[in-house]
Structures are given as structure tokens and as C-alpha cells.
Design a protein around this motif. Structure first.
Motif: not given
Ligand code: TXA
Ligand code: MG
Length: 317
Positions: A128, A208-211, A216, A308-310
Motif C-alpha cells: 500500500r 510492486r509497491h505503494y499501490s 494507476l 511501482r504504484a502503476a
């Protein structure tokens, strides 16, 4: 609580951390359990002063000495040779350890009161967006941890820069709060992590991260028409859309489209980024269109987090 092996959410100048006694394996195990964090992704150890380095690092070295003198306390994490006193759980089994001294008086007071370095990942559920307020920590971890210290929104908004100084020249493992250019002005050239060997060295950069929960999509600020066309396609499909804009203009905003505007300054962008992604999730949008920035200064950290969020779900980066 920390001395008893419990976890405490606390503010730093970058993002909120989820702290545990770095020398207590049972407490470290709880961090991985509570976050749902992959066990091979090592933690950053937080110190109240450079003197505590003896507790966690086997060797510091001349370059690290210069950086510590110049940038601590501050958003610079150094990867150093690990002391045997640090449990393998804190370092994902690596023979190196990541350490930093946060520039936040509540964080420093907490580490001092705990009488031990604190291992602390960002206090979000794994994957997240990182938390920049105590409320974000509460939203992700309520019921799982006994205490969150609230000192208001964090100043910087993206995580620390991670630099491996066991390599020569040093390797930038994660762009962050202190830009690469600023470090290079002090110590000379830094290597970029272009190869898979570096990814093995910093396991956290694989995922994958910060999503946000919504999809996005990154927009190139040099291609202003893509904002209009992406928006039109999404609306045709009945999607609710959030736009995070910096310089791009959007006139006649259709209903069902939320627009968040960030002032034209990279520090303001970093400060607002994670909070804006979480706000779009709270508003239940299906798609977030985000305007990218040039990769200079703080722009490198911002673009790293956005890419990373995308990334598609389950894709290993
Ligand atoms: O600003 C920050 O650094 C925040 C605040 C709370 O201090 N913390 C943070 O921690 O961002 P976390 O766990 O979300 O990210 C730690 C990063 C990961 O990319 C991890 O792979 C890398 O540091 N790391 C930790 N130990 C390492 C090591 N021994 N070698 C290479 N990379 C390491
Ligand atoms: Mg994190």
C-alpha cells in the motif's frame, strides 16, 4: 511497549514507521506478520545518534563517515557491514544492515527511551502507499498494534534514500528524500541500480509497491493530449476517475472526475503524493491518472514510487 517486544507506529521526517526492538527476534517477526511483508525484504534500523552504530555495524568506513557527518539526522539510509548482534530477521539473512538517524524529535526521543535501535519499515500494509499521517497508519493497522504516536503529517512525504556504501563506488538502491545529485556533490559519482545483481542486493526494490486499490496510469507532462484521451476512454467505460495534476491543465472537468492539484514544486509533490493516492481510494475511484515529473532532484524518488504504484498486480519489478 517496545522493550516488551510490542510494535509502535511513530512519525519520522519521511513517512510513519512501524517500530520494533531491532535486537529482539520475536518483535521483528511481528513486523513481518503485521505488515504481511515478504520475509526476504530487510528492515531499516533507526538510531538516536551515530554512536549507536557500534551496536549494529561491523565497519563504517571513510565514505560513510563523511555522509553521516553531513546528512544525519536526515533521510539517508546507509547499507553497511552487519554486526553479529543484529538478528538475521532484521536483514533478510544478508550480511549487510541498513541504518539511518531520522530527523524528527519524536522519533529520536522514542529511540532514546527504548534504549535500543528500532527496526522500522514504513507503517503501511505491504504493497500500500506509505503512511504520511497517523490516520493512514490507523487505517492500515488498527487492531494489530497497541500504539501510534501522532505528530501530524510528515514533512518530506517519500522515504529515505538508500545507499549501499559497501560497494565502490556506492550504489543507489532507492532514490529518496536526499537527491542523488546532492550526495554526489559530497562524495563523487554514485552507481545506479541498473542490473539484476543490484536487485538481489536490495530485495525491497523487486515488488510492486505503494499501490492504491484503483488502477494507476502515469501521464507524460510533455504529451498533454493523453490526459484528455485517457479520460475520455475511462469515462466511456463508466469509470470514476481521479486526476493528480501538477502543470497539466484540465478545463471543463466532467462530473465523476476528481482533480487534485499539486503546486509546481517537487517538494510539494513529494509531500502530497501518498496522501493523494489514499484520498482517491477513499473516494472509491476506479482509475487514477497521474502527471509525471522530470527525474531530477526529488523527481527521481517521486517517479520511482509512481512507476511501482502503476505496475500491474503480481508483476515482479
Ligand atoms: O524513510 C524511510 O526509510 C522509512 C522510515 C520509516 O524510516 N522506512 C522505510 O522502510 O522506507 P521500508 O522497510 O519500507 O524500506 C526499506 C528499504 C527496502 O527497499 C529494503 O529492501 C532496503 O531498504 N534495505 C533494507 N536493508 C537492506 C540491506 N541490508 N541491503 C539492501 N537493502 C536494504
Ligand atoms: Mg515501505
Amino acid at each position: 511497549m517496545l522493550r516488551a517486544g510490542d510494535l509502535v507506529g511513530f512519525p519520522t521526517e519521511t513517512v510513519y514507521g512501524l517500530g520494533a526492538d531491532a535486537l529482539n527476534p520475536a518483535a521483528l517477526r511481528q513486523i513481518y506478520a503485521v505488515k504481511g511483508r515478504p520475509p526476504d525484504n530487510p528492515l531499516i534500523l533507526h538510531l538516536a545518534s551515530p554512536e549507536q552504530l557500534d551496536l549494529v555495524a561491523r565497519e563504517v568506513g571513510a565514505i560513510a563517515d563523511i555522509l553521516i557527518h553531513r546528512f544525519w539526522p536526515g533521510p539517508l539510509t546507509l547499507v553497511l557491514a552487519k554486526s553479529p548482534a543484529v538478528p538475521a530477521l532484521a536483514t533478510g539473512g544478508l550480511d549487510t544492515v541498513a541504518v539511518r538517524m531520522p530527523d524528527h524529535r519524536v522519533a529520536l526521543a522514542l529511540i532514546r527511551a527504548a534504549h535500543t535501535p528500532l527496526a522500522a519499515p514504513s507503517a503501511n500494509r505491504s504493497g500500500r502507499p506509505s503512511p504520511t499521517t497517523a490516520r493512514h497508519v490507523f487505517d492500515d493497522l488498527q487492531g494489530c498494534i497497541p500504539l501510534i504516536l501522532d505528530a501530524g503529517p510528515t514533512a518530506i512525504g517519500v522515504e529515505s534514500t538508500v545507499l549501499d556504501v559497501t560497494a565502490s563506488p556506492p550504489v543507489l538502491l532507492r532514490p529518496g528524500g536526499i537527491p542523488r545529485e546532492v550526495l554526489e556533490a559530497t562524495i563523487g559519482p554514485i552507481q545506479l541500480p541498473q542490473d539484476s545483481a543490484t536487485r538481489r542486493r536490495s530485495p525491497g526494490t523487486r515488488y510492486r509497491h505503494y499501490s492504491p486499490r484503483a488502477g494507476l496510469r502515469l501521464l507524460d507532462p510533455e504529451q498533454p493530449h493523453t490526459l484528455r484521451s485517457e479520460l475520455a476512454t475511462a469515462l466511456q467505460h463508466g469509470q470514476r476517475v481521479g486526476c493528480l495534476l501538477h502543470r497539466l491543465e484540465l478545463s471543463d472537468v466532467p462530473p465523476d472526475v476528481l482533480v487534485t492539484r499539486i503546486p509546481e514544486c517537487l517538494a510539494a509533490y513529494a509531500h502530497a503524493l501518498f496522501s493523494a493516492l489514499r484520498a482517491f481510494d477513499a473516494a472509491a475511484v476506479d482509475l487514477i491518472l497521474v502527471e509525471g515529473v522530470p527525474e531530477k532532484g526529488l523527481g527521481a524518488a517521486i517517479m520511482d514510487r509512481l512507476r511501482r504504484a502503476a505496475a500491474p498486480v503480481d508483476r515482479q519489478l
